[in-house]
Design an enzyme around this catalytic site. Sequence first.
Site, PDB file in Angstrom:
ATOM      1  N   SER A 111       0.830  -1.220   0.000  1.00 26.87           N
ATOM      2  CA  SER A 111       0.000   0.000   0.000  1.00 26.87           C
ATOM      3  C   SER A 111       0.862   1.266   0.000  1.00 26.87           C
ATOM      4  CB  SER A 111      -0.927   0.004   1.209  1.00 26.87           C
ATOM      5  OG  SER A 111      -0.163  -0.101   2.385  1.00 26.87           O
ATOM      6  N   TYR A 139      11.648   2.262  -1.817  1.00 22.21           N
ATOM      7  CA  TYR A 139      10.954   0.975  -1.814  1.00 22.21           C
ATOM      8  C   TYR A 139       9.673   1.071  -2.645  1.00 22.21           C
ATOM      9  CZ  TYR A 139       8.435  -3.015   0.267  1.00 22.21           C
ATOM     10  OH  TYR A 139       7.730  -4.175   0.478  1.00 22.21           O
ATOM     11  N   LYS A 143       8.351  -0.879  -6.058  1.00 26.09           N
ATOM     12  CA  LYS A 143       7.080  -1.618  -6.121  1.00 26.09           C
ATOM     13  C   LYS A 143       6.205  -1.100  -7.271  1.00 26.09           C
ATOM     14  CE  LYS A 143       7.376  -4.580  -2.774  1.00 26.09           C
ATOM     15  NZ  LYS A 143       7.347  -5.997  -3.080  1.00 26.09           N
ATOM     16  N   HIS A 186       6.304  -4.640  12.699  1.00 23.01           N
ATOM     17  CA  HIS A 186       5.091  -3.868  12.456  1.00 23.01           C
ATOM     18  C   HIS A 186       4.243  -3.815  13.734  1.00 23.01           C
ATOM     19  CE1 HIS A 186       5.764  -4.988   8.032  1.00 23.01           C
ATOM     20  NE2 HIS A 186       6.058  -3.721   8.183  1.00 23.01           N
TER      21      HIS A 186
HETATM   22  N1  LIG Z   1       4.172  -7.981   5.860  1.00 20.22           N
HETATM   23  C1  LIG Z   1       3.314  -7.022   5.528  1.00 20.22           C
HETATM   24  O1  LIG Z   1       2.638  -6.432   6.383  1.00 20.22           O
HETATM   25  C2  LIG Z   1       3.141  -6.664   4.084  1.00 20.22           C
HETATM   26  C3  LIG Z   1       2.203  -5.650   3.789  1.00 20.22           C
HETATM   27  C4  LIG Z   1       2.038  -5.269   2.482  1.00 20.22           C
HETATM   28  C5  LIG Z   1       2.782  -5.885   1.485  1.00 20.22           C
HETATM   29  N2  LIG Z   1       3.666  -6.865   1.783  1.00 20.22           N
HETATM   30  C6  LIG Z   1       4.432  -7.434   0.666  1.00 20.22           C
HETATM   31  O2  LIG Z   1       4.373  -8.837   0.648  1.00 20.22           O
HETATM   32  C7  LIG Z   1       5.607  -9.359   0.139  1.00 20.22           C
HETATM   33  C8  LIG Z   1       6.156 -10.395   1.107  1.00 20.22           C
HETATM   34  O3  LIG Z   1       6.318  -9.785   2.373  1.00 20.22           O
HETATM   35  P1  LIG Z   1       6.603 -10.633   3.697  1.00 20.22           P
HETATM   36  O4  LIG Z   1       6.032  -9.874   4.826  1.00 20.22           O
HETATM   37  O5  LIG Z   1       6.227 -12.039   3.473  1.00 20.22           O
HETATM   38  O6  LIG Z   1       8.191 -10.485   3.772  1.00 20.22           O
HETATM   39  P2  LIG Z   1       9.255 -11.427   4.521  1.00 20.22           P
HETATM   40  O7  LIG Z   1       8.571 -12.210   5.580  1.00 20.22           O
HETATM   41  O8  LIG Z   1      10.394 -10.551   4.879  1.00 20.22           O
HETATM   42  O9  LIG Z   1       9.714 -12.424   3.376  1.00 20.22           O
HETATM   43  C9  LIG Z   1      10.432 -11.987   2.257  1.00 20.22           C
HETATM   44  C10 LIG Z   1      11.130 -13.169   1.661  1.00 20.22           C
HETATM   45  O10 LIG Z   1      11.895 -12.743   0.522  1.00 20.22           O
HETATM   46  C11 LIG Z   1      13.140 -13.431   0.543  1.00 20.22           C
HETATM   47  N3  LIG Z   1      14.160 -12.644  -0.166  1.00 20.22           N
HETATM   48  C12 LIG Z   1      14.564 -11.375   0.099  1.00 20.22           C
HETATM   49  N4  LIG Z   1      15.551 -11.030  -0.748  1.00 20.22           N
HETATM   50  C13 LIG Z   1      15.779 -12.102  -1.559  1.00 20.22           C
HETATM   51  C14 LIG Z   1      16.675 -12.358  -2.634  1.00 20.22           C
HETATM   52  N5  LIG Z   1      17.549 -11.418  -3.051  1.00 20.22           N
HETATM   53  N6  LIG Z   1      16.629 -13.563  -3.230  1.00 20.22           N
HETATM   54  C15 LIG Z   1      15.766 -14.518  -2.799  1.00 20.22           C
HETATM   55  N7  LIG Z   1      14.881 -14.330  -1.803  1.00 20.22           N
HETATM   56  C16 LIG Z   1      14.891 -13.132  -1.187  1.00 20.22           C
HETATM   57  C17 LIG Z   1      13.462 -13.547   2.007  1.00 20.22           C
HETATM   58  O11 LIG Z   1      14.391 -14.546   2.218  1.00 20.22           O
HETATM   59  P3  LIG Z   1      15.515 -14.329   3.363  1.00 20.22           P
HETATM   60  O12 LIG Z   1      14.749 -14.091   4.629  1.00 20.22           O
HETATM   61  O13 LIG Z   1      16.247 -15.620   3.330  1.00 20.22           O
HETATM   62  O14 LIG Z   1      16.316 -13.139   2.952  1.00 20.22           O
HETATM   63  C18 LIG Z   1      12.092 -13.872   2.601  1.00 20.22           C
HETATM   64  O15 LIG Z   1      11.841 -15.254   2.565  1.00 20.22           O
HETATM   65  C19 LIG Z   1       6.551  -8.163  -0.058  1.00 20.22           C
HETATM   66  O16 LIG Z   1       6.523  -7.779  -1.411  1.00 20.22           O
HETATM   67  C20 LIG Z   1       5.901  -7.078   0.779  1.00 20.22           C
HETATM   68  O17 LIG Z   1       6.108  -5.797   0.255  1.00 20.22           O
HETATM   69  C21 LIG Z   1       3.873  -7.260   3.064  1.00 20.22           C
END
Ligand SMILES: NC(=O)c1ccc[n+]([C@@H]2O[C@H](COP(=O)([O-])OP(=O)(O)OC[C@H]3O[C@@H](n4cnc5c(N)ncnc54)[C@H](OP(=O)(O)O)[C@@H]3O)[C@@H](O)[C@H]2O)c1
Length: 324
Positions: A111, A139, A143, A186
Site C-alpha cells: 500500500s 521501496y 514496487k 510492524h
Molecule cells: N508484511 C506485511 O505487512 C506486508 C504488507 C504489504 C505488502 N507486503 C508485501 O508482501 C511481500 C512479502 O512480504 P513478507 O512480509 O512475506 O516479507 P518477509 O517475511 O520478509 O519475506 C520476504 C522473503 O523474501 C526473501 N528474499 C529477500 N531477498 C531475496 C533475494 N535477493 N533472493 C531470494 N529471496 C529473497 C526472504 O528470504 P531471506 O529471509 O532468506 O532473505 C524472505 O523469505 C513483499 O513484497 C511485501 O512488500 C507485506
Amino acid sequence: MSPASKIFIAGHRGMVGSAIVRKLLAMGHAPASLLTRTHAELDLCNQAAVQAFFAEHRPEQVYLAAAKVGGIHANNTYPSDFNYQNLMMQANVVEAAFRNGVKKLLILGSSCIYPRLAPQPVAESALLTGTLEPTNEPYAIAKIAGIKLCESYNRQYGASHGIDYRSVMPTNLYGPGDNYHPENSHVIPALIRRFHAAKASNAPQVTIWGTGTPKREFLYVDDMAEASVFVMNLPQAVYAQHTTPMQSHINVGCGQDVSIAELAQAVGQTVGYSGKIDFDATKPDGAPRKLMDSSRINALGWTAKVQLQQGLAQAYQDFLKIHA
Ligand SMILES: NC(=O)c1ccc[n+]([C@@H]2O[C@H](COP(=O)([O-])OP(=O)(O)OC[C@H]3O[C@@H](n4cnc5c(N)ncnc54)[C@H](OP(=O)(O)O)[C@@H]3O)[C@@H](O)[C@H]2O)c1
C-alpha cells in the site's frame, strides 16, 4: 491448472510466501509441484542464476512474494538496498519468466505505492497522483516499477505470447511467520511481543506511543494468500473487465479499520494481559487514517474471511511456538 502443474513461489519462507504455500497445498497441489528456493540457494538479484533456474524448471505459474522488506528505520538507513534489490528481483523474475514460457505471474506490492495524502479509502486510481511518503519512497518506487513491468510485458507480449502478469497490493498484514524483532516489527507483532512480556513480568501498565486515535487496517496473512491465488486464477476476460492495461493492480484489504487504542485492547485481551493500557500523546501519531479501497477485488468475488480477534488468537499461538 492441474494439481501437478509446477508453481514457483519466490520467498516461500517469508510470511506471505509461506501462507501461499499453505494455501496451494490445502487446495490439493502436490508438494513436489511447488518449486521453492531459499535466498541462499537462489539470489533473485542474480540475473544469470534466475535465468538458469527458470530454464531448468520451467514453472507454469510464478508468485513473487520475495522482497527486501523492512520498517521505517531500515528503509531510511538502507535506501539503495530497498530500491536496487526490489527492482532487480522483479526485473529478473519477470524477464526470466517471460523468456521461459511462463504465462501467469503475480507480484506482491504494497500500500506504500500510494501518495502520502491520497484520499481515504485509497483506490487503485490514486497511483501516481501525488507525492509518496519520503521515508519509504525508494521501496515504493521499486514496487510501482513492478506493477508497470507486468503491465508493459502484457501490453507488448500479451496478445502474441498469451502472457498475463498481474499484481496485488496488500494492506498491513499479520499472522504466522511475522517478524517479532524488538526494533523492526510492524504494529501487531510489536504489540503481541510487548503485551506478552508485560504479562510475564506482571507489569502494571503498557504505554503505547501516540494518542491511540489513528486508524489502521489489518488483514490476516492467510486471507492474503487466498486473495493472491484468487487473483492469479481469475479468467482473463473477468480480470480485464475490472482493470485497464495501464491500471491493472488490485488492492487487497479487509475493508475495515480499527483505532490503535481498539487494537491494543484486542491484543491485550488475546494475550491475557490484565494491566492498564496508557497512551503517550507526546509521541507522534502518523497519518490519522490508512484504509485501502478493496471494492475492486470485492466486485471480482473475493472478501476477507478472518476476523481480527480470530486472527490475533492464531497469530499469538504462532508467537508462543517460538517465544514461549
Ligand atoms: N508484511 C506485511 O505487512 C506486508 C504488507 C504489504 C505488502 N507486503 C508485501 O508482501 C511481500 C512479502 O512480504 P513478507 O512480509 O512475506 O516479507 P518477509 O517475511 O520478509 O519475506 C520476504 C522473503 O523474501 C526473501 N528474499 C529477500 N531477498 C531475496 C533475494 N535477493 N533472493 C531470494 N529471496 C529473497 C526472504 O528470504 P531471506 O529471509 O532468506 O532473505 C524472505 O523469505 C513483499 O513484497 C511485501 O512488500 C507485506
